[in-house]
Design a protein around this motif. Structure first.
Motif, PDB file in Angstrom:
ATOM      1  N   MET A 134       0.851  -1.182   0.000  1.00 28.40           N
ATOM      2  CA  MET A 134       0.000   0.000   0.000  1.00 28.40           C
ATOM      3  C   MET A 134       0.894   1.242   0.000  1.00 28.40           C
ATOM      4  SD  MET A 134      -2.643   1.342   2.936  1.00 28.40           S
ATOM      5  CE  MET A 134      -3.604  -0.164   2.909  1.00 28.40           C
ATOM      6  N   LYS A 135       0.676   2.123  -0.967  1.00 22.04           N
ATOM      7  CA  LYS A 135       1.485   3.320  -1.085  1.00 22.04           C
ATOM      8  C   LYS A 135       0.634   4.534  -0.716  1.00 22.04           C
ATOM      9  CE  LYS A 135       4.574   3.456  -4.231  1.00 22.04           C
ATOM     10  NZ  LYS A 135       5.295   3.540  -5.533  1.00 22.04           N
ATOM     11  N   LEU A 136       1.248   5.439   0.054  1.00 16.41           N
ATOM     12  CA  LEU A 136       0.536   6.630   0.511  1.00 16.41           C
ATOM     13  C   LEU A 136       1.445   7.847   0.347  1.00 16.41           C
ATOM     14  CD1 LEU A 136      -2.350   6.660   1.681  1.00 16.41           C
ATOM     15  CD2 LEU A 136      -1.355   7.010   3.928  1.00 16.41           C
ATOM     16  N   GLU A 137       0.835   8.977   0.019  1.00 16.81           N
ATOM     17  CA  GLU A 137       1.600  10.214  -0.146  1.00 16.81           C
ATOM     18  C   GLU A 137       2.050  10.750   1.208  1.00 16.81           C
ATOM     19  OE1 GLU A 137       1.042  14.702  -2.086  1.00 16.81           O
ATOM     20  OE2 GLU A 137      -0.688  13.445  -1.617  1.00 16.81           O
ATOM     21  N   VAL A 138       3.257  11.261   1.240  1.00 12.00           N
ATOM     22  CA  VAL A 138       3.793  11.876   2.452  1.00 12.00           C
ATOM     23  C   VAL A 138       3.773  13.389   2.270  1.00 12.00           C
ATOM     24  CG1 VAL A 138       5.777  12.059   4.003  1.00 12.00           C
ATOM     25  CG2 VAL A 138       5.266   9.893   2.869  1.00 12.00           C
ATOM     26  N   LYS A 139       3.336  14.086   3.327  1.00 12.15           N
ATOM     27  CA  LYS A 139       3.286  15.549   3.287  1.00 12.15           C
ATOM     28  C   LYS A 139       4.212  16.128   4.349  1.00 12.15           C
ATOM     29  CE  LYS A 139      -1.532  15.826   1.706  1.00 12.15           C
ATOM     30  NZ  LYS A 139      -2.878  16.408   1.977  1.00 12.15           N
TER      31      LYS A 139
ATOM     32  N   LEU B 161      -5.377   0.601  12.844  1.00 15.95           N
ATOM     33  CA  LEU B 161      -4.624   1.337  11.820  1.00 15.95           C
ATOM     34  C   LEU B 161      -5.200   1.089  10.426  1.00 15.95           C
ATOM     35  CD1 LEU B 161      -1.009   0.587  13.124  1.00 15.95           C
ATOM     36  CD2 LEU B 161      -2.202   2.779  13.263  1.00 15.95           C
ATOM     37  N   SER B 162      -5.595  -0.157  10.179  1.00 20.16           N
ATOM     38  CA  SER B 162      -6.161  -0.504   8.871  1.00 20.16           C
ATOM     39  C   SER B 162      -7.505   0.159   8.646  1.00 20.16           C
ATOM     40  CB  SER B 162      -6.294  -2.025   8.754  1.00 20.16           C
ATOM     41  OG  SER B 162      -5.042  -2.657   8.901  1.00 20.16           O
ATOM     42  N   VAL B 163      -8.299   0.277   9.692  1.00 18.32           N
ATOM     43  CA  VAL B 163      -9.612   0.936   9.577  1.00 18.32           C
ATOM     44  C   VAL B 163      -9.430   2.399   9.179  1.00 18.32           C
ATOM     45  CG1 VAL B 163     -11.574   1.773  10.922  1.00 18.32           C
ATOM     46  CG2 VAL B 163     -10.864  -0.604  11.109  1.00 18.32           C
ATOM     47  N   LYS B 164      -8.476   3.074   9.813  1.00 17.49           N
ATOM     48  CA  LYS B 164      -8.219   4.475   9.464  1.00 17.49           C
ATOM     49  C   LYS B 164      -7.725   4.603   8.020  1.00 17.49           C
ATOM     50  CE  LYS B 164      -9.408   6.607  13.191  1.00 17.49           C
ATOM     51  NZ  LYS B 164     -10.581   7.503  13.175  1.00 17.49           N
ATOM     52  N   ALA B 165      -6.878   3.664   7.607  1.00 21.28           N
ATOM     53  CA  ALA B 165      -6.373   3.701   6.232  1.00 21.28           C
ATOM     54  C   ALA B 165      -7.502   3.457   5.230  1.00 21.28           C
ATOM     55  CB  ALA B 165      -5.264   2.672   6.050  1.00 21.28           C
ATOM     56  N   ALA B 166      -8.372   2.493   5.536  1.00 24.90           N
ATOM     57  CA  ALA B 166      -9.479   2.162   4.632  1.00 24.90           C
ATOM     58  C   ALA B 166     -10.477   3.307   4.536  1.00 24.90           C
ATOM     59  CB  ALA B 166     -10.171   0.896   5.109  1.00 24.90           C
ATOM     60  N   GLU B 167     -10.654   4.049   5.625  1.00 19.45           N
ATOM     61  CA  GLU B 167     -11.597   5.178   5.634  1.00 19.45           C
ATOM     62  C   GLU B 167     -11.012   6.435   5.012  1.00 19.45           C
ATOM     63  OE1 GLU B 167     -12.585   5.623   9.726  1.00 19.45           O
ATOM     64  OE2 GLU B 167     -14.094   4.010   9.715  1.00 19.45           O
TER      65      GLU B 167
END
Length: 207
Positions: A1-6, A113-119
């Motif tokens: 899973m890739k996510l943008e970093v700010k 943590l997964s719930v927050k990512a999925a939401e």
């Protein structure tokens, strides 16, 4: 899973690859319920018990004659109706110290943590460095990120200026990675992690 970093100024700062075993778990309401219940029960102190009739050290000598005295036929000063006597049907000692094995605790953290990512309510930032311990400055940064209720998790320690600046803001809390827990994660709308926090949490769950 890739996510943008700010950055904390809401500027792009690359991407980060998140572990599927930590941020891609299926939602399990039963696991979250078990862990949250365990956490809240661990907060409770031992309930105090009252001294009942058998716990009071008073004389067991009969107060008077069985008949002829014109009063009730009492036989023990520890009876509840006497001053200093035992409590009738008083509260018992209750110890709220439940057990929950590490496997379930780790699974609960990964699920939260997964719930927050999925939401879509998981945000990754480079760090929580704040140049000055000013609440006004922090409010401006949070407005730029669109956060009104957020839990910020850093690496080994939270930036000192950030910790002081957010101390009196409602629904804005900061924790080091070691303090990350299911209840606080679910109790805030947005979860903000630093790169250091991601590494610590993945090592904690997979360890």
């Amino acid at each position: 899973m890739k996510l943008e970093v700010k950055t904390f100024d809401n500027a792009a700062s690359g991407d980060i690859e998140l572990s599927e075993s930590v941020f891609g778990m299926p939602a399990r309401a039963d696991i979250l319920h078990r862990v949250v219940t365990w956490q809240l029960e661990k907060r409770r102190a031992t309930a105090r018990g009252a001294r009942e009739r058998s716990d009071v050290a008073r004389t067991g000598k009969k107060l008077g004659n069985q008949k002829g005295g014109g009063v009730a036929r009492h036989g023990n000063r520890a009876a509840p109706q006497f001053t200093g006597g035992g409590k009738a049907h008083g509260p018992r000692v209750r110890d709220f110290d439940p057990g929950l094995n590490k496997k379930i605790r780790r699974l609960g953290l990964a699920t939260a943590l997964s719930v927050k990512a999925a939401e879509g309510k998981l945000m990754i930032v480079e760090n929580l460095t704040l140049g000055e311990a000013k609440t006004k400055t922090l409010i401006a940064r949070l407005a730029g990120l669109g956060i009104t209720s957020g839990l910020f998790i850093d690496g080994d320690a939270v930036d000192q200026h950030f910790g002081l600046a957010c101390a009196n803001l409602h629904k804005i809390d900061a924790l080091p990675a070691i303090g990350a827990n299911v209840y606080d994660i679910l109790n805030h709308d947005t979860l903000v992690l630093t790169r250091a926090a991601v590494a610590s949490l993945e090592a904690r769950v997979n360890g």
